[in-house]
Write an enzyme that holds these catalytic residues in place. Structure first.
Site, PDB file in Angstrom:
ATOM      1  N   TYR A  58       0.838  -1.198   0.000  1.00 51.43           N
ATOM      2  CA  TYR A  58       0.000   0.000   0.000  1.00 51.43           C
ATOM      3  C   TYR A  58       0.877   1.253   0.000  1.00 51.43           C
ATOM      4  O   TYR A  58       1.659   1.485   0.926  1.00 51.43           O
ATOM      5  CB  TYR A  58      -0.928   0.027   1.211  1.00 51.43           C
ATOM      6  CG  TYR A  58      -1.978  -1.065   1.222  1.00 51.43           C
ATOM      7  CD1 TYR A  58      -2.338  -1.741   0.069  1.00 51.43           C
ATOM      8  CD2 TYR A  58      -2.621  -1.413   2.406  1.00 51.43           C
ATOM      9  CE1 TYR A  58      -3.303  -2.733   0.091  1.00 51.43           C
ATOM     10  CE2 TYR A  58      -3.589  -2.403   2.439  1.00 51.43           C
ATOM     11  CZ  TYR A  58      -3.921  -3.066   1.275  1.00 51.43           C
ATOM     12  OH  TYR A  58      -4.872  -4.053   1.303  1.00 51.43           O
ATOM     13  N   HIS A 136      -1.000 -11.873   0.270  1.00 51.63           N
ATOM     14  CA  HIS A 136      -1.906 -10.906  -0.369  1.00 51.63           C
ATOM     15  C   HIS A 136      -2.516 -11.471  -1.651  1.00 51.63           C
ATOM     16  O   HIS A 136      -3.713 -11.411  -1.873  1.00 51.63           O
ATOM     17  CB  HIS A 136      -1.122  -9.626  -0.673  1.00 51.63           C
ATOM     18  CG  HIS A 136      -1.969  -8.420  -0.797  1.00 51.63           C
ATOM     19  ND1 HIS A 136      -1.489  -7.156  -0.597  1.00 51.63           N
ATOM     20  CD2 HIS A 136      -3.277  -8.255  -1.104  1.00 51.63           C
ATOM     21  CE1 HIS A 136      -2.458  -6.267  -0.767  1.00 51.63           C
ATOM     22  NE2 HIS A 136      -3.551  -6.919  -1.085  1.00 51.63           N
ATOM     23  N   SER A 215     -13.515  -3.751   1.828  1.00 50.69           N
ATOM     24  CA  SER A 215     -14.547  -2.996   1.095  1.00 50.69           C
ATOM     25  C   SER A 215     -15.956  -3.413   1.501  1.00 50.69           C
ATOM     26  O   SER A 215     -16.826  -3.630   0.648  1.00 50.69           O
ATOM     27  CB  SER A 215     -14.364  -3.165  -0.422  1.00 50.69           C
ATOM     28  OG  SER A 215     -13.102  -2.707  -0.834  1.00 50.69           O
ATOM     29  N   LEU A 217     -18.231  -1.685   2.600  1.00 44.98           N
ATOM     30  CA  LEU A 217     -19.185  -0.633   2.235  1.00 44.98           C
ATOM     31  C   LEU A 217     -19.159  -0.369   0.734  1.00 44.98           C
ATOM     32  O   LEU A 217     -19.524   0.724   0.286  1.00 44.98           O
ATOM     33  CB  LEU A 217     -18.869   0.649   3.010  1.00 44.98           C
ATOM     34  CG  LEU A 217     -19.049   0.557   4.526  1.00 44.98           C
ATOM     35  CD1 LEU A 217     -18.653   1.853   5.209  1.00 44.98           C
ATOM     36  CD2 LEU A 217     -20.479   0.183   4.881  1.00 44.98           C
ATOM     37  N   ARG A 219     -16.736   0.082  -1.338  1.00 40.86           N
ATOM     38  CA  ARG A 219     -15.810   1.188  -1.660  1.00 40.86           C
ATOM     39  C   ARG A 219     -16.511   2.538  -1.523  1.00 40.86           C
ATOM     40  O   ARG A 219     -16.392   3.423  -2.374  1.00 40.86           O
ATOM     41  CB  ARG A 219     -15.208   0.981  -3.045  1.00 40.86           C
ATOM     42  CG  ARG A 219     -14.496  -0.372  -3.174  1.00 40.86           C
ATOM     43  CD  ARG A 219     -13.839  -0.565  -4.518  1.00 40.86           C
ATOM     44  NE  ARG A 219     -13.394  -1.957  -4.661  1.00 40.86           N
ATOM     45  CZ  ARG A 219     -12.259  -2.467  -4.196  1.00 40.86           C
ATOM     46  NH1 ARG A 219     -11.429  -1.676  -3.536  1.00 40.86           N
ATOM     47  NH2 ARG A 219     -11.943  -3.740  -4.385  1.00 40.86           N
TER      48      ARG A 219
END
Length: 339
Positions: A58, A136, A215, A217, A219
């Protein structure tokens, strides 16, 4: 947030049911202010959040998304800075396996890289062990048994407490679990992205794996903040996703409008109801909604107090039935280069 906790998979780690995803503080969703991000993490701690999610990649969006890079490891350093004096209050999950190259992001699951990546994450986070360590993405050139075997050695060495996987199917979960206990699966799961329900969720129940939805929500779409005329700048990851493309977005927002009406009639926000729906599913679930703003952290935490009846749950599930939601999960990033 209430005092209720869930046990994370095959471990003695107990967490509160709403965590915080920190990815957006470093990339994907437009600009972020680092000091404000730290303040948001502190606000989350003060609100009772104890489960924080990051990844070594990230901040290194780079060529794979056309975004400006803040640097590989940026998000881990940010989270480490924020919790430096409160380590005993937090459960930290981070991930390895996706790393930047001159051509974008590549996937590396070699056992020797697993160990190198872990040591580097520990240094960036400024901690002596990682609570939950995820692969990941899996390197298709390396058998999952070899990658997970190397991860298990990190547990034996005291560098990692429990293991997790991300974005994998039921068969991989079973193969990995035959090598070492897998405590967490991180996958996208929300009212409008329910692809894991058919095979992956049953496998998690069978294997005792806690589901950690990212995610949750949609995104931010399920929070009800967008309109049909909303457009996303080039540095916003949502611009690349099928659900947010113009031909799909307007139709999907009609479902969100119905969610808003449902929520407002009950005195809650649509985001709170969307999170409450997840928490009510028949499995241990620990969603990690991401935000860069303290006010939204507090709003998300309040979802633990939203009551939904069996009829409510069925109505919401029907509203967002998979055949009513337009657009798949990913666009051009569905396949990333391997070594």
């Amino acid at each position: 947030m209430g005092t209720a906790r869930i046990t994370l998979g095959h471990s003695d780690i107990r967490i509160r049911p709403i965590g915080l995803g920190c990815m957006g503080m470093s990339q994907f969703y437009g600009p972020a202010d680092e000091d404000e991000s730290v303040a948001t993490i502190h606000a989350a701690l003060d609100a009772g959040v104890d489960f924080f999610d990051t990844s070594d990649v990230y901040g290194a969006a780079g060529a794979a998304t056309g975004q400006e890079q803040r640097g590989f490891g940026h998000n881990e350093r940010l989270l480490g800075r924020a919790v430096r004096d409160r380590r005993d209050e937090v459960v930290i999950g981070t991930k390895f396996g996706a790393r930047p190259t001159g051509n974008g992001i590549e996937i590396d699951g070699r056992p020797e890289y697993v160990k190198q990546a872990c040591d580097a994450s520990l240094r960036r986070l400024g901690i002596d062990h990682i609570d939950v360590y995820y692969a990941h993405r899996l390197d298709e050139r390396v058998p999952v048994e070899e990658t997970v075997g190397a991860m298990a050695e990190l547990v034996e060495a005291g560098k990692v407490r429990v293991l997790g996987l991300s974005n994998v199917g039921a068969d991989i979960l079973r193969r990995a679990s035959a090598v070492a206990p897998i405590s967490a699966l991180q996958s996208e799961y929300s009212l409008w992205e329910r692809g894991i329900e058919r095979e992956v969720l049953p496998a998690c129940r069978e294997l005792g794996i806690t589901v950690v939805p990212f995610s949750p929500l949609g995104r931010a779409a399920l929070a009800g903040t967008f309109s049909a005329g909303t457009s996303f700048p080039a540095d916003d990851f949502r611009a690349t996703l099928p659900k947010f493309r113009a031909e799909n977005f307007a139709e999907n927002l009609r479902l969100v409008e119905a969610l808003k009406e449902f929520s407002e009639a009950r005195g809650h926000t649509p985001g709170q109801v969307a999170l409450a729906w997840l928490l009510a599913q028949p499995h241990d679930i620990a969603p990690i909604p991401g935000t860069k703003r303290a006010k939204y952290v507090r709003e998300n935490v309040a979802a633990t107090g939203v009551p939904l009846s069996a009829d409510d749950l069925a109505e919401l599930a029907g509203l967002f039935a998979p055949d009513r939601v337009r657009g798949g999960q990913y666009g051009d990033l569905a396949v990333l280069p391997r070594r």
